[in-house]
Motif scaffolding. Structure first.
Motif, PDB file in Angstrom:
ATOM      1  N   ASN A 188       0.870  -1.182   0.000  1.00 24.83           N
ATOM      2  CA  ASN A 188       0.000   0.000   0.000  1.00 24.83           C
ATOM      3  C   ASN A 188       0.903   1.228   0.000  1.00 24.83           C
ATOM      4  N   GLU A 189       0.290   2.395   0.184  1.00 24.32           N
ATOM      5  CA  GLU A 189       1.058   3.643   0.100  1.00 24.32           C
ATOM      6  C   GLU A 189       2.144   3.732   1.166  1.00 24.32           C
ATOM      7  N   THR A 190       1.914   3.112   2.280  1.00 18.31           N
ATOM      8  CA  THR A 190       2.884   3.231   3.379  1.00 18.31           C
ATOM      9  C   THR A 190       3.757   1.993   3.554  1.00 18.31           C
ATOM     10  N   LEU A 191       3.478   0.911   2.796  1.00 18.02           N
ATOM     11  CA  LEU A 191       4.224  -0.334   2.998  1.00 18.02           C
ATOM     12  C   LEU A 191       4.689  -0.906   1.657  1.00 18.02           C
ATOM     13  N   GLN A 192       5.975  -0.854   1.452  1.00 15.90           N
ATOM     14  CA  GLN A 192       6.614  -1.512   0.300  1.00 15.90           C
ATOM     15  C   GLN A 192       7.765  -2.371   0.831  1.00 15.90           C
ATOM     16  N   LEU A 193       7.818  -3.630   0.350  1.00 18.37           N
ATOM     17  CA  LEU A 193       8.832  -4.582   0.826  1.00 18.37           C
ATOM     18  C   LEU A 193       9.921  -4.793  -0.227  1.00 18.37           C
ATOM     19  N   SER A 194      11.177  -4.704   0.227  1.00 17.76           N
ATOM     20  CA  SER A 194      12.311  -4.946  -0.674  1.00 17.76           C
ATOM     21  C   SER A 194      12.795  -6.390  -0.503  1.00 17.76           C
ATOM     22  N   PHE A 195      12.964  -7.092  -1.629  1.00 13.30           N
ATOM     23  CA  PHE A 195      13.462  -8.465  -1.605  1.00 13.30           C
ATOM     24  C   PHE A 195      14.896  -8.563  -2.129  1.00 13.30           C
ATOM     25  N   ALA A 196      15.575  -7.417  -2.223  1.00  9.86           N
ATOM     26  CA  ALA A 196      16.979  -7.404  -2.662  1.00  9.86           C
ATOM     27  C   ALA A 196      17.860  -7.866  -1.508  1.00  9.86           C
ATOM     28  N   ILE A 197      18.237  -9.136  -1.522  1.00  5.20           N
ATOM     29  CA  ILE A 197      18.986  -9.726  -0.404  1.00  5.20           C
ATOM     30  C   ILE A 197      20.368 -10.237  -0.813  1.00  5.20           C
ATOM     31  N   PHE A 198      20.666 -10.317  -2.123  1.00  2.00           N
ATOM     32  CA  PHE A 198      21.951 -10.859  -2.574  1.00  2.00           C
ATOM     33  C   PHE A 198      22.842  -9.734  -3.093  1.00  2.00           C
ATOM     34  N   PRO A 199      23.975  -9.451  -2.462  1.00  2.00           N
ATOM     35  CA  PRO A 199      24.892  -8.432  -2.990  1.00  2.00           C
ATOM     36  C   PRO A 199      25.465  -8.879  -4.333  1.00  2.00           C
ATOM     37  N   THR A 200      25.683  -7.924  -5.219  1.00  2.00           N
ATOM     38  CA  THR A 200      26.206  -8.263  -6.553  1.00  2.00           C
ATOM     39  C   THR A 200      27.580  -8.922  -6.463  1.00  2.00           C
ATOM     40  N   THR A 201      28.400  -8.472  -5.508  1.00  2.00           N
ATOM     41  CA  THR A 201      29.741  -9.072  -5.371  1.00  2.00           C
ATOM     42  C   THR A 201      29.642 -10.551  -5.015  1.00  2.00           C
ATOM     43  N   LEU A 202      28.676 -10.899  -4.151  1.00  2.00           N
ATOM     44  CA  LEU A 202      28.490 -12.303  -3.776  1.00  2.00           C
ATOM     45  C   LEU A 202      28.054 -13.127  -4.987  1.00  2.00           C
ATOM     46  N   VAL A 203      27.124 -12.595  -5.783  1.00  2.00           N
ATOM     47  CA  VAL A 203      26.630 -13.307  -6.965  1.00  2.00           C
ATOM     48  C   VAL A 203      27.762 -13.526  -7.965  1.00  2.00           C
ATOM     49  N   HIS A 204      28.551 -12.470  -8.232  1.00  2.00           N
ATOM     50  CA  HIS A 204      29.657 -12.578  -9.185  1.00  2.00           C
ATOM     51  C   HIS A 204      30.719 -13.557  -8.683  1.00  2.00           C
ATOM     52  N   THR A 205      31.015 -13.511  -7.388  1.00  2.00           N
ATOM     53  CA  THR A 205      32.048 -14.392  -6.828  1.00  2.00           C
ATOM     54  C   THR A 205      31.624 -15.856  -6.906  1.00  2.00           C
ATOM     55  N   LEU A 206      30.385 -16.148  -6.509  1.00  2.00           N
ATOM     56  CA  LEU A 206      29.894 -17.532  -6.571  1.00  2.00           C
ATOM     57  C   LEU A 206      29.871 -18.042  -8.000  1.00  2.00           C
ATOM     58  N   TYR A 207      29.423 -17.182  -8.916  1.00  2.00           N
ATOM     59  CA  TYR A 207      29.392 -17.588 -10.332  1.00  2.00           C
ATOM     60  C   TYR A 207      30.809 -17.871 -10.827  1.00  2.00           C
ATOM     61  N   GLY A 208      31.756 -17.013 -10.467  1.00  2.00           N
ATOM     62  CA  GLY A 208      33.133 -17.224 -10.894  1.00  2.00           C
ATOM     63  C   GLY A 208      33.721 -18.499 -10.321  1.00  2.00           C
ATOM     64  N   LEU A 209      33.470 -18.794  -9.045  1.00  2.00           N
ATOM     65  CA  LEU A 209      33.993 -20.009  -8.410  1.00  2.00           C
ATOM     66  C   LEU A 209      33.457 -21.263  -9.081  1.00  2.00           C
ATOM     67  N   ILE A 210      32.138 -21.286  -9.308  1.00  2.00           N
ATOM     68  CA  ILE A 210      31.535 -22.477  -9.922  1.00  2.00           C
ATOM     69  C   ILE A 210      32.003 -22.626 -11.369  1.00  2.00           C
ATOM     70  N   CYS A 211      32.168 -21.508 -12.084  1.00  2.00           N
ATOM     71  CA  CYS A 211      32.667 -21.575 -13.464  1.00  2.00           C
ATOM     72  C   CYS A 211      34.075 -22.166 -13.514  1.00  2.00           C
ATOM     73  N   ILE A 212      34.938 -21.735 -12.605  1.00  2.00           N
ATOM     74  CA  ILE A 212      36.307 -22.265 -12.558  1.00  2.00           C
ATOM     75  C   ILE A 212      36.281 -23.757 -12.247  1.00  2.00           C
ATOM     76  N   ALA A 213      35.421 -24.161 -11.306  1.00  2.00           N
ATOM     77  CA  ALA A 213      35.314 -25.584 -10.958  1.00  2.00           C
ATOM     78  C   ALA A 213      34.837 -26.409 -12.156  1.00  2.00           C
ATOM     79  N   LEU A 214      33.858 -25.894 -12.899  1.00  2.00           N
ATOM     80  CA  LEU A 214      33.342 -26.625 -14.065  1.00  2.00           C
ATOM     81  C   LEU A 214      34.372 -26.688 -15.191  1.00  2.00           C
ATOM     82  N   ILE A 215      35.089 -25.591 -15.405  1.00  2.00           N
ATOM     83  CA  ILE A 215      36.136 -25.581 -16.441  1.00  2.00           C
ATOM     84  C   ILE A 215      37.244 -26.565 -16.070  1.00  2.00           C
ATOM     85  N   THR A 216      37.614 -26.588 -14.780  1.00  2.00           N
ATOM     86  CA  THR A 216      38.636 -27.536 -14.315  1.00  2.00           C
ATOM     87  C   THR A 216      38.163 -28.966 -14.527  1.00  2.00           C
TER      88      THR A 216
END
Length: 383
Positions: free
Chosen positions: A104-132
């Protein structure tokens, strides 16, 4: 920047605020599902790119598919989820505010809970593991290519050397993959290496035997006293070579037991390689009874030598058949020849043929094969 464009689009089309969150989430889900559905097609296209290698290396596509199919599938799915997550309202960005769930006008909920650095780091780690993982599996293609090239240009069998170097390459791939994953976490690799260097003396002392076996394995690769599948004898151990690793050699005995011999033991002991014999000697003694006449004995030896000359698997002019000595209960004939049948199966089959031929000649000439006997003479004391 992409999110700024999204916000401008929302303003441009005058989309009501209560619907912005759902549209944002719907677009992210749509892109993720679309990419997931296309992942199998993309994998087939990537593997098809290597089709021209299949004509040069037998079963190349089949081996390539086995090596990288799973890592590639996981990477495509991971990338689909990664892109969808970046487009979703669940990631925290530093330069702008994510769309929120409007209550409503007075209540808006934010669901942004994952920092971009965490997302990029996890993606990079899993990519390196898969390439290896995929690169580790692809070492099989290196083995196939080198074995094929070696068979064209040389008659020597380099299978053992290729398999040994493959193990070294796989170890290097794992170490490199681990170092890349550590660097992705912004851990100081130089500090780790310095610590390893300080503990190197203690490590060398503790792992002295292991290092000795590794160096002995390298010596075995250089000397090439055997290859995979060879029949060897080292001391009391006799069997077929199955594999050579960094530390040990696996020998399958004829009783089907598996003996793991340290490489240092093999490198410092005498190795008898039966598989490298160009020919094999057969020598045995044939005893006939004392009742056999000289004429029959000479005829038996003459016919036996003629029969041995008829065998294609026996080397010509190497057959020796001669009257050796007077035994305790038999006249002993020595039979000696060389055969090209060096493996156990064909060698045993040839000995059987020769033995049957001896039995045939003995029956034909009415000569009795001797066996241990005793003659007891009883004298009458009255006489």
């Amino acid at each position: 920047m992409e999110r700024n464009i999204d916000m401008k689009l929302f303003d441009l089309f005058s989309i009501p605020k209560p619907y912005q969150f759902y549209i944002h989430l719907g677009l992210a889900l749509f892109v993720t599902l679309a990419l997931l559905l296309l992942s199998k097609t993309l994998r087939k296209m990537i593997i098809k790119f290597f089709t021209h290698f299949d004509n040069k290396i037998p079963n190349f596509l089949e081996e390539l598919n086995m090596a990288i199919a799973k890592p590639l599938d996981y990477w495509l799915r991971l990338t689909s989820i990664y892109i969808g997550l970046l487009m979703s309202p669940f990631v925290i960005y530093t330069h702008f505010t994510q769309t929120e769930l409007y209550i409503n006008e007075t209540l808006q909920l934010s669901f942004a809970i994952f920092p971009t650095t965490l997302v990029h780091t996890l993606y990079g780690l899993i990519c390196i593991a898969l390439i290896t993982w995929g690169t580790y599996n692809s070492v099989n293609l290196y083995e196939m290519a080198l074995v094929g090239i070696g068979s064209r240009f040389t008659t020597l069998d380099h299978t053992l050397l290729i398999r040994f170097t493959s193990k070294i390459i796989r170890l290097a791939i794992i170490i490199l993959g681990a170092m890349l994953m550590i660097s992705q976490l912004n851990i100081n690799i130089a500090g780790i290496l310095t610590g390893v260097g300080l503990g190197g003396v203690a490590f060398t002392f503790i792992a002295k035997d292991t290092l000795t076996n590794i160096m002995s394995g390298v010596v075995l690769m250089v000397d090439r006293p055997f290859t995979i599948g060879d029949w060897v004898q080292c001391g009391s151990i006799e069997g077929i070579i199955e594999d050579v690793s960094f530390r040990s050699t696996r020998i399958r005995t004829f009783e089907q037991g598996l003996v793991i011999v340290p490489n240092a033991t093999l490198a410092n002991d005498n190795i008898l390689n039966w598989s490298t014999m160009p020919k094999r000697r057969v020598r045995f003694s044939l005893g006939v009874t004392y009742s056999t006449s000289r004429q029959k004995l000479e005829l038996l030896m003459s016919k036996l030598k003629e029969s041995l000359a008829q065998f294609d698997t026996i080397e010509k002019d190497t057959s020796l058949v001669y009257f050796d000595d007077f035994g305790d209960f038999s006249l002993n004939i020595i039979v000696l020849f060389y055969t090209f049948q060096t493996d156990l199966k064909s060698y045993s089959a040839l000995k059987q043929q020769v033995n049957l031929e001896i039995m045939r000649l003995a029956e034909e000439l009415d000569v009795d094969i001797a066996f241990p006997t005793q003659t007891i003479q009883i004298q009458n004391s009255e006489q």
